[in-house]
Structure formats: C-alpha cells, structure tokens
Design an enzyme around this catalytic site. Structure first.
Site, PDB file in Angstrom:
ATOM      1  N   THR A 178       0.245  -3.474   3.510  1.00  0.00           N
ATOM      2  CA  THR A 178       1.583  -2.525   3.633  1.00  0.00           C
ATOM      3  C   THR A 178       1.418  -1.853   4.955  1.00  0.00           C
ATOM      4  O   THR A 178       2.267  -0.905   5.116  1.00  0.00           O
ATOM      5  CB  THR A 178       1.707  -1.846   2.534  1.00  0.00           C
ATOM      6  OG1 THR A 178       0.416  -1.023   2.185  1.00  0.00           O
ATOM      7  CG2 THR A 178       1.955  -2.682   1.220  1.00  0.00           C
ATOM      8  N   TRP A 244      -5.743   0.285   3.210  1.00  0.00           N
ATOM      9  CA  TRP A 244      -4.371   0.052   3.469  1.00  0.00           C
ATOM     10  C   TRP A 244      -3.521   1.155   4.100  1.00  0.00           C
ATOM     11  O   TRP A 244      -2.301   1.017   4.049  1.00  0.00           O
ATOM     12  CB  TRP A 244      -3.688  -0.155   2.047  1.00  0.00           C
ATOM     13  CG  TRP A 244      -4.348   0.887   0.890  1.00  0.00           C
ATOM     14  CD1 TRP A 244      -5.023   0.995  -0.025  1.00  0.00           C
ATOM     15  CD2 TRP A 244      -3.145   2.148   0.444  1.00  0.00           C
ATOM     16  NE1 TRP A 244      -5.046   2.099  -0.807  1.00  0.00           N
ATOM     17  CE2 TRP A 244      -4.043   2.796  -0.537  1.00  0.00           C
ATOM     18  CE3 TRP A 244      -2.013   2.477   1.073  1.00  0.00           C
ATOM     19  CZ2 TRP A 244      -3.630   3.765  -1.090  1.00  0.00           C
ATOM     20  CZ3 TRP A 244      -1.574   3.528   0.518  1.00  0.00           C
ATOM     21  CH2 TRP A 244      -2.302   4.234  -0.642  1.00  0.00           C
ATOM     22  N   ASP A 304      -9.661   6.869  -9.376  1.00  0.00           N
ATOM     23  CA  ASP A 304      -8.675   6.286  -8.308  1.00  0.00           C
ATOM     24  C   ASP A 304      -8.342   7.224  -7.219  1.00  0.00           C
ATOM     25  O   ASP A 304      -7.149   7.004  -6.551  1.00  0.00           O
ATOM     26  CB  ASP A 304      -7.075   5.935  -8.967  1.00  0.00           C
ATOM     27  CG  ASP A 304      -6.406   5.123  -8.257  1.00  0.00           C
ATOM     28  OD1 ASP A 304      -6.866   4.261  -7.523  1.00  0.00           O
ATOM     29  OD2 ASP A 304      -5.044   5.141  -8.269  1.00  0.00           O
TER      30      ASP A 304
END
Lengths: 573, 192
Positions: A178, A244, A304
C-alpha cells in the site's frame, strides 16, 4: 482471456493515446537523482516531498496573513470509495495521484484536466484488509506504483502505458503493498504489508529502468543470521514485521531508513524473545540492502504497535552540539530521538507524547524499555493498556518546519485499548493474529474524557512540547508544513481540512470537504501560483477506529465515503 | 463463470470492458494476473450437485449442522472425483441452521431442513466473514466491521458493506447436503 484485453487496450491506445504521447513526451522533465536530492520548491516529487521525510514545502506565497482567503481552485472526483491517502505528487505541472484499487490518475496540476488514468485489474479473491494506496514514486520518465496484489508497476509518465510490471510476492500468501515506493540511486524500493497474515516482511529494491529484482532484505533474520535466535523455533518464518510505509533516505551516507511493523501473531508469549527487527527502524545501504544499523523501539510487542512510519532526518542542536538525528513519533506513544551514525543507529532519548502506561522505564544508554506485566495481553488474559492499538500516532506522517524548528505530530491522546489473546492457527492467506478483531476494545482513559485527537508541536532543540490543538474525536491527518508559516492537516471526522499558524497552532482557515481527509497534503507552484492539494476520502483504519469508538460511546457517527481531490489557491488579483 | 453469475447474459470480460469504454477510461496495458492461470476443479465455484465438507475427509449431512450454532465454514466437494474446491477463497461457505418457522419465503426455498448457506467473503473488501454474534445471529466481518443479519437474507445491518452476502441454494440428495444452484450474486466485492 488476456489476448482480447490486450488487443482492445492497443485499439484504445491507438485511438486516443498516441497523439497525447507524441505531444507530451518531449516535454516531460526527467526526475533525476539530483532533482530528488534537491527538489525545486515548486515541485513535490515524492511521498514526503524530500528524502528527509519533513513534509515541508518552502513555498511562501500562501502565508499566515492571507490564508483566510484560500479557496478551491478546482476539484476532481476519483470515482472510488475507501481511504484516499496518497499525496498529489507534482513534477512541473503534472500531478499524479493514486486511489484505492490501484488507480493512478495523471492531471494537469493547474487546470485539473485529466491526462491519463491507469487501473489495475485486481484478482477477485484478493483479501483487502487495507484497501488503500499511499502514492507513486517518480524516477526518470516513469511513474511507479506498488499494488495490493503485490506487484510493482512502472508506467510511462506521459501516457500511462505500462512499461514493465514485476511480481514482488504472492498475494495468495497474504502479501500486499500500500506504500509509495522510494526511488533512489537507480532503484525503486518497496516494502511489503501483510503482517496480519503470517508473512515474513522484507524490503526490496528493483532496477528502475527494467524492473529486474535487486537486493532483498528481510525484516526478520533468517536461520543462521544474527538476530534469528530472538525468535523461538520456526516462528520467524511467519513472524510478520511488515514494512508498509515509505522509508526516508540520507543521500550523503546513502542509507535508507525504514520503519518496521510489529511481530505476529500479536501475543508475545507465542514467540518469546526480542523478535528482531520488529517495531524497529532499519538503516540499509541503498546499494546492497545490507543492514548498517537498527534501533528496536520496543521488543516482543503484544499491542499491535508497529513502527512503520519512517523517522525524519533532522540535524538537531543539543547542548551546543549538532546531532544528525532521526526523530520518530512512535505508535508506542513515545517520541524517539536517535542518532545517525555511519554503521549504527544510536539512542539519544525518548519521552511520552501521549498517555502511556506500559513502559515502566527506558534504559538511558540503550533506549530499551521495561514493561508493566499487567498491561501485557496474553492468551486468555485480557489486558488494558494506553495508548490503544492504533497508538499515539499510526501511519499518518509527522512534519518538520525548519523555520520554526518545530515537529508537528497528528496524535491521539487519552485513548486506551484492551486485547485478549486467542490461540491462532495458520492458514495460508487468512488472518493469523491471535486476537479477534471483533473483540478488540478501544475506550478513553477514565481520567480524561475531554478530547482524543491532537495536533502537537514540539521544539526539537529543547525536546519540549510547545503547543497543542485538541479535537473531540480521533485525528488521522497527515501533515504538511510550508514556508508561509503554516501547517495544513485534516484527519477529523467532521470532514474539515485546516490551516494552522505553525508558530502558535491557531486555526486560521478551514474547508469542510466531501469526506474525511486522511490524504497526505502537498503544495506546489505552477505559473507563479502556489497551490495546496489534498485528497478527501475517509476509510480503512480511520473508519475502523470510529466504529470501535462509536461502540464504546454508544453513538453512531456517519462519515460519507467517496474520493475527491481538492486543490486550493488564493483568489487571483 | 464465477465473476458473472449475477450479470446480464453477455460475456463477462466483454461487459467489463464495455463499461469502461462507456465511462471514458483509457485502458492502457490492462493486466489480470489471475487470468493467465488454468482453471482447476479445486478453484471452480460451487457446482450444482456438489456436496459440502469441512476438511475434505467426509461430506456433511444435515445433522452435522446444529440449530443456532456458530456458522460452519465449509467448501464444495465434487462427489464424483472427491475434489474439494478449496483452491479459491471465494468458495468459502458459511452454513447456519435456523428455525424453519423464522425463515421468509425466499430463504425457505434456498434452505434445506432450515440450513442456509451464505458466501463467507465480505462484499466490501473481500475479507473473510469470520466472526459470529450469536445473540443477534449476525455474521461479522472483522476487517471493517460489516455485519450481516442471517435471519433476513444476510442483509447489511452495520458497516461499509454495500450489499448482502450472496446466498447458496441448498437441497438434500440421499443423506447429503448438496448445492442446488449457483450463488445468488457475485461473491466478494464488485469492481467499480
């Protein structure tokens, strides 16, 4: 099936594409290394404008004195829904934007006329956890796109025709991309997404001219390599650590600095150890991909908190000495100051910029944190922690203005989360997280419910926060700062795009747009007119987080979707 | 076939291209990495007469699906060759048994002994619809929190999904649950 498509494509090209190619080809100015190292102020040639990641435009025609008169010059509907995050990238009057589902649109940056559009045919079975794209890279006469089915595409900048396409990985294994590629030193460099799918992250360079694969550096060391022993058993093979977001680059030392994501599956006890090089910044030799140094912000993540947004390269003055620093507002809620060394990344200091209750200490020499074990989720054990899993700041980039010496952070304060780990079973191409996304909890800290979103400004020389602007809900707004003494950002669910005084934080102008603004804003100049451009199009994690907040607060917030590019200018005299 | 089950009776590729031409989008160098591969029995969509299986070891009978239990994730299985069609994510099927009295006419026709089948792929971004909210009998896609009400055609009741989950008509042949017909709509996201 392929042949009819190609034939029709060629027919369309013959009908409408060739005259444009012939007329425009000669006049497209090649993007050279020299231009990327020192871009003209009127252009915005890469993801953050410059290799140092500042998000700063020196243009100064739009100022604190006149920004209140800023008006839309033109707009453009992309025809797409979901999160429009890519910056309008501009090379001498040609603008390139991307949209979800891997469209690239080339526009006349002055008039908004569409020059060409590329769209990729994506596989139906593609699992799109983050249906978005964060922009193109420019190099030579080409435009580069990293796709959600894990291909790297080179397009002719003049016509939009595909020059080459190169498979980077197999999307069926959970790999996708992305990010905006990074173009440097004859290469186009990308990193992969897919940490939620039991992948093994990597950063890879490709020859910009031919697409031939070059160096490939895994974010998790392989068997026998230093650091592999920080993973038990075979856990490194499915350890995530994606990459990413576009890296920053020091052209003097020819070092690429790339942020990495959290280790997978999410719960740290399933992979005891430091899990190198998760939640880290890597310094890579641009020519070989060799690891020159790293700093792990936090080890054995269970929250996370991936740290993919690349650090900004800033020379800061501390105690009378100039330090070549890396600055990173971490998802873990700490503002990190690191030092760029020839073959290492040193630790300078770190301090929380939002409420953080997990770290109990930071080693003053190494920067290694210790944890409050009650705040660490485990299998079958629910743990609350602050900041939430989206952190003090997620991917939306900070910005640095050399005039003010301030760093601007799109922060989320007062938010906490709770995770309960669950056993995870690997199945290729499906989520491998060890948590149920549906059971994640996000809530405000009981001591502070007045606001969540913030725009913070930090004096990097002093290491102190100078001002804060507060927003009721979360802030998901990438930041632009300019030579006109301004900061531009959206990011709130009220759909506003705002201009702030870079010195004081005072809101000087705002425009309510079609949707929420999660796009990276840029500024450029054509024919002597300065423009500010940004895509408005709410979606992906901004929307997802809103859903969790709505659930927590018992409300329903509707933010319309649909992408529109907004381009602003001052009224002509 | 898979892409066009709910489309007008024109060639799938031709229709897509025609649409693009109408809206004036220049198709340059269009590529479809999935198109170059040969179809295999394991990637074919559910075929009429297919049985259903969880792991491929055996085909399901109605008694395998418990009333109001969380959905069973199953794949079609060719009863002749034994091939399990798990080569495509788009073949993920969710089986749920509901009280027959609660089914409307449309759903009742598609059900077999109260067992209904829906695509397990979200119509928003093709994520797996992997969560179950038993109290409301909602299927939940955890990617972007789209919720579908299985009591009412798997209609969207929350989140960004634009349309219901496609249903898969079932019947019973011999002792086995079988696929009666194709999915009622395109599986996964519809491309713009």
């Amino acid at each position: 099936m392929r042949s009819p498509l190609l034939i029709l494509s060629l027919l369309l090209l013959l009908q409408g594409g060739l005259p444009l190619m012939a007329a425009e080809k000669a006049s497209y100015p090649a993007v050279t290394d020299a231009r990327l190292i020192a871009p003209e102020a009127r252009n915005w040639l890469m993801y953050r404008g410059t290799y140092n990641g500042w998000g700063y435009s020196p243009l100064a025609k739009i100022t604190t004195a006149n920004v209140a008169k800023l008006r839309p010059a033109w707009t453009f509907s992309t025809g797409m829904t979901e999160a429009h995050q890519s910056p309008p990238i501009v090379n001498e009057g040609r603008m390139f934007i991307t949209t979800p589902q891997n469209r690239v649109i080339a526009l006349d940056a002055r008039t908004g006329e569409q020059l060409w559009r590329y769209q990729r045919e994506l596989p139906d079975e593609l699992f799109q956890l983050h249906p978005t794209n964060r922009g193109v890279a420019l190099y030579g006469d080409k435009v580069y796109l990293a796709t959600v089915d894990a291909y790297l595409i080179a397009l002719d900048a003049t016509s939009g025709a595909v020059v080459w396409e190169q498979k980077v990985e197999d999307y069926r294994g959970g790999y996708y991309m992305t990010l905006a590629p990074l173009a440097a030193d004859g290469k186009v460099i990308v990193g992969v997404s897919g940490g939620e799918f039991g992948t093994r992250g990597f950063i890879q360079a490709f020859d910009a001219e031919t697409g031939k694969p070059g160096w490939k550096t895994y974010t998790i060391p392989g068997a026998g390599e230093p650091g592999n022993d920080s993973w038990p058993g075979d856990s490194w093979k499915r350890g995530g650590v994606p990459a990413w977001v576009t890296g920053s680059y020091d052209p003097i030392t020819q070092t690429v600095y790339w942020g990495t994501g959290n280790a997978g599956q999410w719960i740290g006890t399933e992979r005891p150890g430091d899990n190198l090089y998760s939640s880290s910044v890597l310094g890579l030799d641009v020519k070989t991909g060799k690891l020159r140094g790293y700093h792990q912000y936090h080890w054995n993540d269970s929250w996370d908190w991936d740290e993919v947004s690349a650090p900004l390269l800033v020379d800061i003055r501390r105690n009378g000495k100039v330090i070549k620093a890396l600055v990173h507002a971490g998802r873990d809620g700490y503002l990190w100051f690191l030092e760029r060394k020839p073959d290492a990344i040193g630790f300078i200091g770190a301090r929380p910029y939002v409420r953080q209750n997990v770290f109990t200490s930071i080693d003053p020499m190494t920067g290694r944190p210790t944890y409050d074990e009650t705040k660490v989720p485990r299998i079958g054990k629910r743990a609350e922690f602050c900041p939430s899993m989206w952190g003090g700041k997620d991917w939306p980039p900070e910005a640095y203005n050399p005039q003010t010496g301030l760093l601007y952070i799109p922060a989320n304060e007062n938010l906490c989360g709770a995770i309960t780990g669950e056993p995870a079973k690997y199945k290729r191409g499906e989520l491998y997280m060890g948590v149920s996304l549906a059971k994640l909890e996000v809530f405000t800290h009981p001591d502070a419910k007045d606001h969540i979103g913030e725009l913070q400004a930090w004096d990097l020389a002093k290491g102190e926060k100078v001002w804060t602007v507060k927003f009721p809900f979360h802030n998901w707004g990438p930041i632009l700062t300019t030579g006109g003494g301004l900061v531009f950002s959206g990011g709130t669910n009220d759909r506003n795009f705002r201009a702030f005084d870079a010195k004081t934080g005072k809101i000087l102008w705002k425009q309510r747009t079609n949707s929420g603004v999660v796009g990276v804003p840029t500024s450029y100049e054509v024919d002597g007119v300065q423009y500010v451009a940004v895509q408005s199009g709410w979606g992906v994690d901004a929307q997802r987080k809103q859903e969790y907040l709505d659930k927590s607060f018992g409300i329903k917030t509707a933010v319309p979707q649909g992408g529109v590019l907004w381009v602003f200018a001052l009224p002509s005299k | 076939m898979t892409e066009c089950q709910s489309e007008p009776p024109v060639g799938c590729t031709a229709r897509r291209l025609w649409l693009r031409k109408v809206v004036g989008i220049a198709i340059i160098g269009l590529s479809d990495p999935s198109a170059a591969e040969e179809p295999s029995p394991s990637t074919l969509p559910p075929q009429p007469g297919d049985q259903l299986t969880v792991s491929g070891e055996r085909s399901l009978i109605p008694a395998d699906v418990m009333l109001n239990a969380p959905p069973l994730l199953v794949y079609p299985r060719d009863p002749l060759s034994g091939v399990v069609r798990d080569g495509s994510r788009l073949n993920q099927i969710l089986l749920i048994k509901l009280d027959i009295k609660t089914l409307d006419d449309t759903t009742r026709v598609r059900a077999a002994e109260g067992i209904v089948a829906y695509s397990g792929i979200c119509t928003h971004a093709a994520c797996a619809v992997s969560e179950w909210k038993g109290e409301t009998r909602h299927l939940l896609c955890p990617c972007h929190n789209s919720e579908y009400d299985v009591s009412g055609h798997a209609n969207v009741v929350a989140g960004p999904a634009p349309r219901p989950l496609p249903a898969l008509p079932l019947s019973i042949a011999g002792q086995y649950l079988i696929v009666q017909g194709a999915f009622t709509a395109k599986v996964g996201l519809k491309k713009l």
